[in-house]
Write a protein that holds these residues in place. Structure first.
Motif, PDB file in Angstrom:
ATOM      1  N   GLN A 238      55.226  46.444  40.741  1.00  0.00           N
ATOM      2  CA  GLN A 238      55.067  47.232  40.524  1.00  0.00           C
ATOM      3  C   GLN A 238      54.026  48.029  39.976  1.00  0.00           C
ATOM      4  OE1 GLN A 238      56.707  45.794  36.075  1.00  0.00           O
ATOM      5  NE2 GLN A 238      55.081  46.084  35.282  1.00  0.00           N
ATOM      6  N   ASP A 239      52.750  46.788  40.315  1.00  0.00           N
ATOM      7  CA  ASP A 239      51.542  47.203  39.689  1.00  0.00           C
ATOM      8  C   ASP A 239      50.611  47.175  41.270  1.00  0.00           C
ATOM      9  OD1 ASP A 239      52.283  47.899  36.544  1.00  0.00           O
ATOM     10  OD2 ASP A 239      51.991  45.286  36.941  1.00  0.00           O
ATOM     11  N   GLY A 240      50.349  46.404  42.280  1.00  0.00           N
ATOM     12  CA  GLY A 240      49.857  46.281  42.975  1.00  0.00           C
ATOM     13  C   GLY A 240      49.297  44.916  43.209  1.00  0.00           C
ATOM     14  N   ILE A 241      48.856  44.577  44.215  1.00  0.00           N
ATOM     15  CA  ILE A 241      48.190  43.230  44.693  1.00  0.00           C
ATOM     16  C   ILE A 241      47.564  42.958  43.644  1.00  0.00           C
ATOM     17  CG2 ILE A 241      46.673  44.216  46.297  1.00  0.00           C
ATOM     18  CD1 ILE A 241      48.762  40.750  46.429  1.00  0.00           C
ATOM     19  N   GLU A 242      46.405  44.140  43.338  1.00  0.00           N
ATOM     20  CA  GLU A 242      45.247  43.375  42.694  1.00  0.00           C
ATOM     21  C   GLU A 242      45.436  42.689  41.062  1.00  0.00           C
ATOM     22  OE1 GLU A 242      42.456  43.316  42.973  1.00  0.00           O
ATOM     23  OE2 GLU A 242      42.623  43.677  44.867  1.00  0.00           O
ATOM     24  N   ALA A 243      47.074  43.250  40.393  1.00  0.00           N
ATOM     25  CA  ALA A 243      47.521  43.102  39.145  1.00  0.00           C
ATOM     26  C   ALA A 243      47.982  40.798  39.755  1.00  0.00           C
ATOM     27  CB  ALA A 243      48.531  43.610  39.267  1.00  0.00           C
ATOM     28  N   VAL A 244      48.685  41.065  40.927  1.00  0.00           N
ATOM     29  CA  VAL A 244      49.282  39.370  40.911  1.00  0.00           C
ATOM     30  C   VAL A 244      47.624  38.634  41.027  1.00  0.00           C
ATOM     31  CG1 VAL A 244      49.868  38.070  42.356  1.00  0.00           C
ATOM     32  CG2 VAL A 244      50.616  40.180  42.687  1.00  0.00           C
ATOM     33  N   GLN A 245      48.264  37.800  39.930  1.00  0.00           N
ATOM     34  CA  GLN A 245      46.594  37.084  39.376  1.00  0.00           C
ATOM     35  C   GLN A 245      47.535  36.293  38.698  1.00  0.00           C
ATOM     36  OE1 GLN A 245      43.879  37.119  40.063  1.00  0.00           O
ATOM     37  NE2 GLN A 245      43.672  39.453  40.731  1.00  0.00           N
ATOM     38  N   ILE A 246      47.047  34.388  38.753  1.00  0.00           N
ATOM     39  CA  ILE A 246      47.522  33.715  37.944  1.00  0.00           C
ATOM     40  C   ILE A 246      47.455  33.752  36.081  1.00  0.00           C
ATOM     41  CG2 ILE A 246      47.692  30.762  37.419  1.00  0.00           C
ATOM     42  CD1 ILE A 246      45.906  31.376  40.502  1.00  0.00           C
ATOM     43  N   THR A 247      46.634  34.179  35.768  1.00  0.00           N
ATOM     44  CA  THR A 247      46.909  34.052  34.251  1.00  0.00           C
ATOM     45  C   THR A 247      47.889  34.975  34.430  1.00  0.00           C
ATOM     46  OG1 THR A 247      44.656  33.643  34.594  1.00  0.00           O
ATOM     47  CG2 THR A 247      45.599  34.582  32.320  1.00  0.00           C
ATOM     48  N   VAL A 248      48.071  35.881  34.752  1.00  0.00           N
ATOM     49  CA  VAL A 248      48.976  37.697  34.342  1.00  0.00           C
ATOM     50  C   VAL A 248      49.974  37.055  35.109  1.00  0.00           C
ATOM     51  CG1 VAL A 248      49.817  39.249  35.092  1.00  0.00           C
ATOM     52  CG2 VAL A 248      47.262  39.248  34.620  1.00  0.00           C
ATOM     53  N   LEU A 249      50.731  35.733  35.542  1.00  0.00           N
ATOM     54  CA  LEU A 249      51.857  35.511  35.689  1.00  0.00           C
ATOM     55  C   LEU A 249      52.197  34.463  35.015  1.00  0.00           C
ATOM     56  CD1 LEU A 249      52.030  35.042  39.871  1.00  0.00           C
ATOM     57  CD2 LEU A 249      53.195  36.620  38.408  1.00  0.00           C
ATOM     58  N   ALA A 250      51.411  33.080  34.897  1.00  0.00           N
ATOM     59  CA  ALA A 250      51.472  32.689  33.327  1.00  0.00           C
ATOM     60  C   ALA A 250      51.826  33.418  32.164  1.00  0.00           C
ATOM     61  CB  ALA A 250      50.846  31.693  33.547  1.00  0.00           C
ATOM     62  N   ARG A 251      51.531  34.292  31.730  1.00  0.00           N
ATOM     63  CA  ARG A 251      51.582  34.900  30.873  1.00  0.00           C
ATOM     64  C   ARG A 251      52.917  35.235  30.883  1.00  0.00           C
ATOM     65  NH1 ARG A 251      48.111  38.633  30.540  1.00  0.00           N
ATOM     66  NH2 ARG A 251      46.169  37.295  30.165  1.00  0.00           N
ATOM     67  N   LYS A 252      53.162  36.096  31.969  1.00  0.00           N
ATOM     68  CA  LYS A 252      54.731  36.385  31.960  1.00  0.00           C
ATOM     69  C   LYS A 252      55.371  35.441  32.094  1.00  0.00           C
ATOM     70  CE  LYS A 252      53.575  40.653  34.150  1.00  0.00           C
ATOM     71  NZ  LYS A 252      54.632  42.015  33.326  1.00  0.00           N
ATOM     72  N   LEU A 253      56.021  34.259  32.086  1.00  0.00           N
ATOM     73  CA  LEU A 253      56.628  33.473  32.710  1.00  0.00           C
ATOM     74  C   LEU A 253      56.060  32.540  31.153  1.00  0.00           C
ATOM     75  CD1 LEU A 253      55.618  32.377  36.413  1.00  0.00           C
ATOM     76  CD2 LEU A 253      58.047  33.758  35.218  1.00  0.00           C
ATOM     77  N   GLY A 254      55.782  32.394  30.170  1.00  0.00           N
ATOM     78  CA  GLY A 254      55.772  31.471  29.404  1.00  0.00           C
ATOM     79  C   GLY A 254      54.869  30.678  29.308  1.00  0.00           C
ATOM     80  N   VAL A 255      54.054  30.253  30.044  1.00  0.00           N
ATOM     81  CA  VAL A 255      53.853  28.617  30.784  1.00  0.00           C
ATOM     82  C   VAL A 255      52.285  28.523  31.482  1.00  0.00           C
ATOM     83  CG1 VAL A 255      55.989  28.155  32.038  1.00  0.00           C
ATOM     84  CG2 VAL A 255      54.023  29.011  33.240  1.00  0.00           C
ATOM     85  N   THR A 256      52.028  27.977  30.521  1.00  0.00           N
ATOM     86  CA  THR A 256      49.894  27.972  30.562  1.00  0.00           C
ATOM     87  C   THR A 256      49.248  27.940  32.978  1.00  0.00           C
ATOM     88  OG1 THR A 256      50.161  25.185  31.704  1.00  0.00           O
ATOM     89  CG2 THR A 256      49.378  26.391  29.036  1.00  0.00           C
ATOM     90  N   ARG A 257      48.366  28.382  32.678  1.00  0.00           N
ATOM     91  CA  ARG A 257      48.029  28.249  34.802  1.00  0.00           C
ATOM     92  C   ARG A 257      48.346  26.637  34.665  1.00  0.00           C
ATOM     93  NH1 ARG A 257      43.733  31.686  35.902  1.00  0.00           N
ATOM     94  NH2 ARG A 257      42.685  30.086  37.222  1.00  0.00           N
ATOM     95  N   GLY A 258      48.225  25.407  34.119  1.00  0.00           N
ATOM     96  CA  GLY A 258      48.883  24.343  34.856  1.00  0.00           C
ATOM     97  C   GLY A 258      49.777  24.047  35.916  1.00  0.00           C
ATOM     98  N   SER A 259      50.629  24.644  34.810  1.00  0.00           N
ATOM     99  CA  SER A 259      52.074  24.972  35.992  1.00  0.00           C
ATOM    100  C   SER A 259      51.739  25.554  37.472  1.00  0.00           C
ATOM    101  CB  SER A 259      52.746  25.713  34.507  1.00  0.00           C
ATOM    102  OG  SER A 259      54.504  25.824  35.375  1.00  0.00           O
ATOM    103  N   PHE A 260      50.613  26.290  37.234  1.00  0.00           N
ATOM    104  CA  PHE A 260      51.266  27.203  38.084  1.00  0.00           C
ATOM    105  C   PHE A 260      50.699  26.413  39.579  1.00  0.00           C
ATOM    106  CE2 PHE A 260      48.326  29.200  41.660  1.00  0.00           C
ATOM    107  CZ  PHE A 260      48.638  29.664  42.285  1.00  0.00           C
ATOM    108  N   TYR A 261      49.565  25.097  39.150  1.00  0.00           N
ATOM    109  CA  TYR A 261      49.207  24.446  40.351  1.00  0.00           C
ATOM    110  C   TYR A 261      49.969  23.676  40.724  1.00  0.00           C
ATOM    111  CZ  TYR A 261      44.718  26.995  39.711  1.00  0.00           C
ATOM    112  OH  TYR A 261      43.954  28.417  39.680  1.00  0.00           O
TER     113      TYR A 261
END
Length: 216
Positions: A31-54
């Motif tokens: 949708q938005d390109g590689i620069e948009a693929v950021q942990i904070t953005v993904l966490a927000r979209k998934l409705g979780v904290t950044r900690g979940s990513f790790y």
């Protein structure tokens, strides 16, 4: 008074898997390109904290590697499998056509997103080249198994593959009705192979793709 355990689950975060993160990242990449693929953005979209990513990845680079792995599996793997075990020229070429017209199998938007990413990532370009080479090699090998000499097989593989990439790059799938494109089946087959497709095979193939009442 005894302390009661908190049984409320409304504040609990959803239980995500690594695949959930990869799928969300793939959607964002397209949708938005590689620069948009950021942990904070993904966490927000998934409705979780950044900690979940790790729980699943050591960092963003590991996630990006997972995206490339998924792209290889989907878009290169399915193409190689399409021609791996086909016993006739007709069946193999039609299997390739089926992959390219079924976007649940080959994802052209994802392919284009990876190519856009590679324009700005020097280390990704050889990866992309290797995948293109693998796809062409699979098609070339298929042609050779059906009695084309190696140089002709290689050139025909490049023609059929690069033609398809151009079709996607020009967004022709949005400009040409599927029925119109399929009406050119026999001509495409002749152009790509130098041989005529068996009419009954073509008719059977078209019946699986066209609405009832339409055919070759």
């Amino acid at each position: 008074m005894p302390i009661q355990a908190n049984t409320c689950t409304t504040d609990r975060q959803p239980r995500l898997t690594g695949d959930d993160w990869v799928e969300a990242a793939l959607a964002l990449l397209v949708q938005d390109g590689i620069e948009a693929v950021q942990i904070t953005v993904l966490a927000r979209k998934l409705g979780v904290t950044r900690g979940s990513f790790y729980w699943h990845f050591d960092g963003r680079e590991e996630l990006l590697a997972a995206l490339l792995g998924e792209w290889r599996a989907r878009n290169t793997g399915v193409m190689i499998e399409a021609v791996a075990d086909k016993q006739t020229l007709d069946d193999g070429i039609l299997a390739l056509f089926s992959v390219w017209t079924d976007h649940s199998r080959f994802d052209p938007q994802l392919d284009q997103a990876i190519r856009d990413w590679a324009r700005y990532a020097d280390d990704l370009r050889p990866v992309l080249q290797a995948e293109d080479d693998a796809r062409v090699a699979a098609i070339s090998g298929f042609f050779q198994r059906h009695d084309y000499e190696p140089t002709e097989a290689f050139i025909r593989a490049r023609i059929i593959y690069f033609t398809q990439l151009s079709y996607y790059a020009l967004n022709m799938q949005d400009q040409e009705a599927p029925e119109q494109r399929l009406s050119y089946l026999s001509a495409y087959f002749m152009g790509f192979t130098g041989r005529e497709i068996d009419p009954s095979t073509a008719e059977k193939y078209l019946r699986t793709l066209l609405p009832e009442g339409q055919g070759a």
